[in-house]
Design a protein around this motif. Structure first.
Motif, mmCIF file in Angstrom:
data_model
loop_
_atom_site.group_PDB
_atom_site.id
_atom_site.type_symbol
_atom_site.label_atom_id
_atom_site.label_comp_id
_atom_site.label_asym_id
_atom_site.label_seq_id
_atom_site.Cartn_x
_atom_site.Cartn_y
_atom_site.Cartn_z
ATOM 1 N N ALA A 1 10.148 -4.704 10.852
ATOM 2 C CA ALA A 1 9.937 -4.576 9.421
ATOM 3 C C ALA A 1 8.438 -4.674 9.044
ATOM 4 O O ALA A 1 7.602 -4.084 8.206
ATOM 5 N N ALA A 2 7.650 -5.753 9.646
ATOM 6 C CA ALA A 2 6.226 -6.140 9.044
ATOM 7 C C ALA A 2 5.292 -4.859 9.449
ATOM 8 O O ALA A 2 4.632 -4.283 8.997
ATOM 9 N N GLY A 3 5.875 -4.341 10.761
ATOM 10 C CA GLY A 3 5.079 -3.124 11.223
ATOM 11 C C GLY A 3 5.036 -1.892 10.544
ATOM 12 O O GLY A 3 4.306 -1.300 10.417
ATOM 13 N N ALA A 4 6.426 -1.856 9.845
ATOM 14 C CA ALA A 4 6.892 -0.612 9.153
ATOM 15 C C ALA A 4 6.075 -0.574 7.617
ATOM 16 O O ALA A 4 5.479 0.290 7.401
ATOM 17 N N ILE A 5 6.027 -1.986 7.344
ATOM 18 C CA ILE A 5 5.422 -2.085 5.984
ATOM 19 C C ILE A 5 3.870 -1.811 6.120
ATOM 20 O O ILE A 5 3.447 -1.186 5.314
ATOM 21 N N ALA A 6 3.218 -2.269 7.163
ATOM 22 C CA ALA A 6 1.969 -2.158 7.622
ATOM 23 C C ALA A 6 1.373 -0.703 7.652
ATOM 24 O O ALA A 6 0.716 -0.218 7.085
ATOM 25 N N ASP A 7 2.420 0.190 8.460
ATOM 26 C CA ASP A 7 1.925 1.340 8.390
ATOM 27 C C ASP A 7 2.155 2.162 7.021
ATOM 28 O O ASP A 7 1.314 2.987 6.785
ATOM 29 N N HIS A 8 3.224 1.958 6.487
ATOM 30 C CA HIS A 8 3.103 2.680 4.923
ATOM 31 C C HIS A 8 2.172 1.914 4.102
ATOM 32 O O HIS A 8 1.264 2.945 3.394
ATOM 33 N N GLU A 9 1.559 0.960 4.157
ATOM 34 C CA GLU A 9 0.575 0.511 3.395
ATOM 35 C C GLU A 9 -0.749 1.157 3.688
ATOM 36 O O GLU A 9 -1.559 1.626 2.986
ATOM 37 N N ALA A 10 -0.996 1.441 4.982
ATOM 38 C CA ALA A 10 -2.271 1.975 5.506
ATOM 39 C C ALA A 10 -2.124 3.504 5.212
ATOM 40 O O ALA A 10 -3.405 4.002 4.931
ATOM 41 N N VAL A 11 -1.110 4.226 5.214
ATOM 42 C CA VAL A 11 -1.130 5.593 4.570
ATOM 43 C C VAL A 11 -1.478 5.431 3.127
ATOM 44 O O VAL A 11 -2.423 6.214 2.774
ATOM 45 N N LEU A 12 -1.055 4.519 2.420
ATOM 46 C CA LEU A 12 -1.234 4.699 0.833
ATOM 47 C C LEU A 12 -2.784 3.899 0.744
ATOM 48 O O LEU A 12 -3.490 4.392 -0.248
ATOM 49 N N ALA A 13 -3.485 3.370 1.499
ATOM 50 C CA ALA A 13 -4.711 2.784 1.634
ATOM 51 C C ALA A 13 -5.771 4.118 1.648
ATOM 52 O O ALA A 13 -6.834 4.253 0.949
ATOM 53 N N ARG A 14 -5.319 5.089 2.509
ATOM 54 C CA ARG A 14 -6.068 6.441 2.582
ATOM 55 C C ARG A 14 -5.769 7.421 1.540
ATOM 56 O O ARG A 14 -6.691 8.243 0.983
ATOM 57 N N ILE A 15 -4.448 7.421 1.236
ATOM 58 C CA ILE A 15 -4.035 8.644 0.200
ATOM 59 C C ILE A 15 -3.162 7.857 -0.572
ATOM 60 O O ILE A 15 -1.731 7.910 -0.794
ATOM 61 N N PRO A 16 -3.729 7.481 -1.856
ATOM 62 C CA PRO A 16 -3.019 6.678 -2.800
ATOM 63 C C PRO A 16 -1.931 7.721 -3.456
ATOM 64 O O PRO A 16 -2.392 8.779 -3.453
ATOM 65 N N ASP A 17 -0.973 7.333 -3.898
ATOM 66 C CA ASP A 17 0.318 8.165 -4.266
ATOM 67 C C ASP A 17 0.838 8.863 -3.497
ATOM 68 O O ASP A 17 1.463 10.076 -3.908
ATOM 69 N N GLN A 18 0.578 8.974 -2.262
ATOM 70 C CA GLN A 18 1.384 9.806 -1.236
ATOM 71 C C GLN A 18 2.957 9.350 -1.659
ATOM 72 O O GLN A 18 3.353 8.361 -1.317
ATOM 73 N N PRO A 19 3.755 10.276 -2.045
ATOM 74 C CA PRO A 19 5.187 10.075 -2.433
ATOM 75 C C PRO A 19 5.946 9.732 -1.188
ATOM 76 O O PRO A 19 6.906 8.924 -1.505
ATOM 77 N N ASP A 20 5.800 10.438 -0.098
ATOM 78 C CA ASP A 20 6.519 9.704 1.015
ATOM 79 C C ASP A 20 6.522 8.472 1.481
ATOM 80 O O ASP A 20 7.441 7.749 1.609
ATOM 81 N N ALA A 21 5.168 7.911 1.395
ATOM 82 C CA ALA A 21 4.925 6.547 1.945
ATOM 83 C C ALA A 21 5.256 5.437 0.924
ATOM 84 O O ALA A 21 6.003 4.576 1.174
ATOM 85 N N MET A 22 5.154 5.994 -0.427
ATOM 86 C CA MET A 22 5.581 4.897 -1.528
ATOM 87 C C MET A 22 7.079 4.914 -1.462
ATOM 88 O O MET A 22 7.609 3.761 -1.669
ATOM 89 N N TYR A 23 7.875 5.994 -1.172
ATOM 90 C CA TYR A 23 9.209 5.938 -1.347
ATOM 91 C C TYR A 23 9.740 5.160 -0.286
ATOM 92 O O TYR A 23 10.610 4.247 -0.477
ATOM 93 N N PHE A 24 9.460 5.278 1.105
ATOM 94 C CA PHE A 24 9.863 4.626 2.277
ATOM 95 C C PHE A 24 9.380 3.181 2.338
ATOM 96 O O PHE A 24 10.111 2.342 2.851
ATOM 97 N N LEU A 25 8.152 3.054 1.697
ATOM 98 C CA LEU A 25 7.746 1.520 1.827
ATOM 99 C C LEU A 25 8.689 0.927 0.823
ATOM 100 O O LEU A 25 8.952 -0.173 1.055
ATOM 101 N N GLY A 26 9.033 1.496 -0.375
ATOM 102 C CA GLY A 26 9.898 0.794 -1.307
ATOM 103 C C GLY A 26 11.277 0.475 -0.699
ATOM 104 O O GLY A 26 11.770 -0.622 -0.898
ATOM 105 N N LEU A 27 11.681 1.380 0.581
ATOM 106 C CA LEU A 27 12.975 1.125 1.175
ATOM 107 C C LEU A 27 12.741 -0.101 2.031
ATOM 108 O O LEU A 27 13.671 -0.899 2.323
ATOM 109 N N ALA A 28 11.690 0.049 2.530
ATOM 110 C CA ALA A 28 11.363 -1.344 3.607
ATOM 111 C C ALA A 28 11.335 -2.492 2.763
ATOM 112 O O ALA A 28 12.062 -3.405 3.370
ATOM 113 N N LEU A 29 10.864 -2.471 1.791
ATOM 114 C CA LEU A 29 10.454 -3.741 1.176
ATOM 115 C C LEU A 29 12.029 -4.224 0.342
ATOM 116 O O LEU A 29 12.239 -5.468 0.492
ATOM 117 N N ALA A 30 12.697 -3.135 -0.076
ATOM 118 C CA ALA A 30 14.155 -3.615 -0.694
ATOM 119 C C ALA A 30 14.895 -4.322 0.354
ATOM 120 O O ALA A 30 15.661 -5.265 0.000
#
Length: 291
Positions: A208-237
């Motif tokens: 889970a930690a690696g998954a969250i880090a990957d999604h965060e890395a995408v959002l650091a480069r592309i803020p508001d990238q919808p897929d990364a936001m959606y799946f990061l939310g799933l991982a966090l929840a």
């Protein structure tokens, strides 16, 4: 050059990548992780705000056992061919698109460790181009390119990562920084999908930690990238275990997805996911007060 013995596999994988999915900024993996009670996620089809990247994509593998159109082999048949030539394939040069398609094949068969290995390679191949792209001035990255640049750097089956990177480098040398930025975005688009797919594979594999880090890395480069936001939310929840802050972050991410794509492909799933996370927040707050 791909060795002649590997050419049938390479062509089959590349053709499957081109034919199976519409050209989207990122296609979600098959059977992605999702909160309890939510519907399967669909795919996003709009570039991130301000990016203006041309359509292209990270194709998702089809449902198990489904026969593909135009006489294409199924994912399980392709995977069997890949496995039969695994030793040769390991040392053969492979494009970013081939690496991504191979990762998707293994993901579809729930072989997450193997999928992550291919996604790792895809992400690594793209990193030098990411560094060059991010070194361009932000104002140039946000500038609208000319119609000629859009035509020259539109993704196609024949114009993939390497040709687009070369086009971007050429425009950068000629001081056409806006054009270079556009061409880099077109080149790098599949790498965004690779990182998001890798994150979901990691989550399903228990990292889970690696998954969250990957999604965060995408959002650091592309803020508001919808897929990364959606799946990061799933991982966090799904990993919150009563952590209210983590649940609230998931809720905020999903709210933002709805703002970025008010009538987007995640709309139905978001409604159910938001209701579930609200229930979990309320339960966590009640448990805290009970203590």
């Amino acid at each position: 050059m791909i060795p002649r013995a590997l050419l049938p596999v390479a062509l089959a994988v590349a053709l499957a990548a081109c034919e199976r999915e519409p050209r989207t900024i990122v296609a979600a993996p098959a059977d992605p992780p999702r909160p309890l009670g939510s519907a399967p996620a669909q795919r996003a089809d709009a570039p991130p705000p301000g990016a203006r990247a041309p359509a292209a994509g990270a194709p998702a593998a089809p449902a198990p056992g489904r026969r593909e159109p135009q006489g294409l082999p199924s994912s399980s048949e392709l995977l069997a061919q890949v496995e039969a030539m695994k030793g040769q394939l390991a040392s053969a040069p492979k494009s970013l698109e081939i690496l991504l398609a191979l990762g998707n094949l293994y993901y579809q068969e729930s072989r997450y460790a193997d999928a992550i290995g291919w996604y790792d390679q895809a992400v690594a191949v793209a990193e030098p181009a990411w560094k060059d792209y991010l070194a361009l001035p932000p104002s140039a990255r946000a500038k609208e390119p000319s119609p000629a640049v859009k035509e020259a750097c539109t993704r196609s089956q024949a114009r993939g990562f390497e040709p687009l990177v070369r086009a971007a480098q050429g425009r950068a040398r000629r001081k056409d920084v806006a054009g270079a930025a556009y061409c880099y975005r077109a080149a790098l688009e599949p790498s965004v999908g690779a990182r998001i797919q890798r994150a979901n594979a990691k989550l399903l594999a228990g990292d889970a930690a690696g998954a969250i880090a990957d999604h965060e890395a995408v959002l650091a480069r592309i803020p508001d990238q919808p897929d990364a936001m959606y799946f990061l939310g799933l991982a966090l929840a799904e990993t919150a275990e009563g952590n209210i802050g983590q649940l609230e972050r998931a809720r905020a991410l999903w709210k933002r997805v709805g703002e970025v794509q008010p009538n987007g492909p995640y709309t139905d799933g978001l409604m159910m996911a938001m209701a579930e996370v609200e229930r979990r927040i309320a339960a966590a707050q009640s448990a805290r007060l009970g203590r």
